[in-house]
Design a protein around this motif. Structure first.
Motif, PDB file in Angstrom:
ATOM      1  N   VAL A   1       0.850  -1.189   0.000  1.00 27.60           N
ATOM      2  CA  VAL A   1       0.000   0.000   0.000  1.00 27.60           C
ATOM      3  C   VAL A   1       0.885   1.239   0.000  1.00 27.60           C
ATOM      4  O   VAL A   1       2.024   1.189   0.461  1.00 27.60           O
ATOM      5  CB  VAL A   1      -0.963   0.037   1.205  1.00 27.60           C
ATOM      6  CG1 VAL A   1      -1.960  -1.085   1.146  1.00 27.60           C
ATOM      7  CG2 VAL A   1      -0.211   0.000   2.504  1.00 27.60           C
ATOM      8  N   GLY A   2       0.338   2.347  -0.520  1.00 27.55           N
ATOM      9  CA  GLY A   2       1.110   3.572  -0.545  1.00 27.55           C
ATOM     10  C   GLY A   2       0.229   4.796  -0.669  1.00 27.55           C
ATOM     11  O   GLY A   2      -0.932   4.723  -1.066  1.00 27.55           O
TER      12      GLY A   2
ATOM     13  N   ARG B   1       0.543  10.233   5.681  1.00 25.74           N
ATOM     14  CA  ARG B   1       0.772   9.099   4.775  1.00 25.74           C
ATOM     15  C   ARG B   1       0.692   7.779   5.528  1.00 25.74           C
ATOM     16  O   ARG B   1       0.078   6.817   5.049  1.00 25.74           O
ATOM     17  CB  ARG B   1       2.134   9.225   4.082  1.00 25.74           C
ATOM     18  CG  ARG B   1       2.226  10.370   3.119  1.00 25.74           C
ATOM     19  CD  ARG B   1       3.466  10.276   2.256  1.00 25.74           C
ATOM     20  NE  ARG B   1       4.718  10.223   3.009  1.00 25.74           N
ATOM     21  CZ  ARG B   1       5.394  11.276   3.441  1.00 25.74           C
ATOM     22  NH1 ARG B   1       4.943  12.490   3.196  1.00 25.74           N
ATOM     23  NH2 ARG B   1       6.537  11.126   4.081  1.00 25.74           N
ATOM     24  N   ASN B   2       1.274   7.736   6.709  1.00 30.59           N
ATOM     25  CA  ASN B   2       1.243   6.509   7.504  1.00 30.59           C
ATOM     26  C   ASN B   2      -0.172   6.155   7.944  1.00 30.59           C
ATOM     27  O   ASN B   2      -0.546   4.983   7.966  1.00 30.59           O
ATOM     28  CB  ASN B   2       2.155   6.635   8.723  1.00 30.59           C
ATOM     29  CG  ASN B   2       3.618   6.682   8.343  1.00 30.59           C
ATOM     30  OD1 ASN B   2       3.993   6.268   7.248  1.00 30.59           O
ATOM     31  ND2 ASN B   2       4.441   7.199   9.232  1.00 30.59           N
TER      32      ASN B   2
ATOM     33  N   LYS C   1      -1.980   4.657   4.928  1.00 30.76           N
ATOM     34  CA  LYS C   1      -1.517   3.294   4.680  1.00 30.76           C
ATOM     35  C   LYS C   1      -2.052   2.327   5.732  1.00 30.76           C
ATOM     36  O   LYS C   1      -2.442   1.207   5.403  1.00 30.76           O
ATOM     37  CB  LYS C   1       0.011   3.253   4.638  1.00 30.76           C
ATOM     38  CG  LYS C   1       0.579   3.987   3.430  1.00 30.76           C
ATOM     39  CD  LYS C   1       2.063   3.804   3.281  1.00 30.76           C
ATOM     40  CE  LYS C   1       2.832   4.531   4.343  1.00 30.76           C
ATOM     41  NZ  LYS C   1       4.296   4.462   4.112  1.00 30.76           N
ATOM     42  N   ARG C   2      -2.096   2.765   6.976  1.00 33.40           N
ATOM     43  CA  ARG C   2      -2.625   1.923   8.050  1.00 33.40           C
ATOM     44  C   ARG C   2      -4.104   1.620   7.824  1.00 33.40           C
ATOM     45  O   ARG C   2      -4.551   0.476   7.968  1.00 33.40           O
ATOM     46  CB  ARG C   2      -2.394   2.612   9.393  1.00 33.40           C
ATOM     47  CG  ARG C   2      -2.625   1.752  10.586  1.00 33.40           C
ATOM     48  CD  ARG C   2      -2.093   2.337  11.883  1.00 33.40           C
ATOM     49  NE  ARG C   2      -2.352   3.744  12.080  1.00 33.40           N
ATOM     50  CZ  ARG C   2      -1.416   4.713  12.051  1.00 33.40           C
ATOM     51  NH1 ARG C   2      -0.168   4.407  11.797  1.00 33.40           N
ATOM     52  NH2 ARG C   2      -1.742   5.961  12.245  1.00 33.40           N
TER      53      ARG C   2
ATOM     54  N   ARG D   1      -4.415  -0.835   4.811  1.00 30.76           N
ATOM     55  CA  ARG D   1      -4.036  -2.201   5.173  1.00 30.76           C
ATOM     56  C   ARG D   1      -5.127  -2.885   5.994  1.00 30.76           C
ATOM     57  O   ARG D   1      -5.448  -4.050   5.781  1.00 30.76           O
ATOM     58  CB  ARG D   1      -2.716  -2.209   5.961  1.00 30.76           C
ATOM     59  CG  ARG D   1      -1.489  -2.099   5.102  1.00 30.76           C
ATOM     60  CD  ARG D   1      -0.230  -2.410   5.887  1.00 30.76           C
ATOM     61  NE  ARG D   1      -0.012  -1.487   6.979  1.00 30.76           N
ATOM     62  CZ  ARG D   1       0.750  -0.399   6.917  1.00 30.76           C
ATOM     63  NH1 ARG D   1       1.361  -0.095   5.787  1.00 30.76           N
ATOM     64  NH2 ARG D   1       0.903   0.375   7.960  1.00 30.76           N
TER      65      ARG D   1
ATOM     66  N   TYR E   1      -3.256   5.147  -2.806  1.00 32.04           N
ATOM     67  CA  TYR E   1      -4.295   6.123  -2.490  1.00 32.04           C
ATOM     68  C   TYR E   1      -3.991   7.400  -3.263  1.00 32.04           C
ATOM     69  O   TYR E   1      -2.918   7.979  -3.133  1.00 32.04           O
ATOM     70  CB  TYR E   1      -4.330   6.398  -0.985  1.00 32.04           C
ATOM     71  CG  TYR E   1      -5.444   7.320  -0.581  1.00 32.04           C
ATOM     72  CD1 TYR E   1      -6.740   6.838  -0.449  1.00 32.04           C
ATOM     73  CD2 TYR E   1      -5.217   8.663  -0.352  1.00 32.04           C
ATOM     74  CE1 TYR E   1      -7.780   7.674  -0.092  1.00 32.04           C
ATOM     75  CE2 TYR E   1      -6.255   9.512   0.017  1.00 32.04           C
ATOM     76  CZ  TYR E   1      -7.522   9.009   0.139  1.00 32.04           C
ATOM     77  OH  TYR E   1      -8.557   9.836   0.489  1.00 32.04           O
TER      78      TYR E   1
END
Length: 134
Positions: A52-53, A65-66, A69-70, A73, A100
């Motif tokens: 994922v990104g 961004r994190n 991604k979290r 996921r 995304y």
């Protein structure tokens, strides 16, 4: 048999070679706000690996961004069972990257609504690729 919703170490797309192959040779489609790039490698070392990104162009802060991604996921983990079942039946490996692309931070509900659509579309695309290959 109970359903296990896991996204462990072996399920993550981390290999540089495989990532390059996904973006160079893979096919893609868009289910807004998620762009899906997928590739079916010849090697049968794994069944399904997913990455994922989120781009730095729209989200300058790593915290955002994190978070994206979290959330992606987690949504993928809960909705990936039909895709895993399809690949198990077909005995084919698959590498997928979920990107995304929207400009605003998503909420969890949006991604939980879109991820089943993404999975169904991916299965449809894989079925079409298999049909044209034979």
């Amino acid at each position: 048999m109970t359903q296990r919703y896991t996204y462990g170490r072996k399920d993550k797309l981390k290999s540089r070679k495989t990532l390059e192959a996904v973006f160079k040779q893979g096919k893609s489609f868009l289910v807004f706000p998620v762009k899906v790039v997928f590739y079916q490698p010849e090697i049968v070392g794994y069944s399904l690996q997913t990455g994922v990104g989120a781009g730095t162009r729209h989200f300058k802060r790593a915290v955002h961004r994190n978070r994206i991604k979290r959330l992606m996921r987690e949504s993928y983990r809960l909705h990936a069972a039909p895709l895993q079942q399809y690949l198990l039946e077909q005995q084919k490996p698959l590498a997928v990257f979920l990107l995304y692309i929207d400009k605003v931070l998503p909420d969890q509900e949006l991604l939980h609504q879109k991820m089943p659509v993404v999975i169904r579309r991916l299965i449809k695309e894989l079925h079409e690729v298999d049909a044209t290959a034979t």
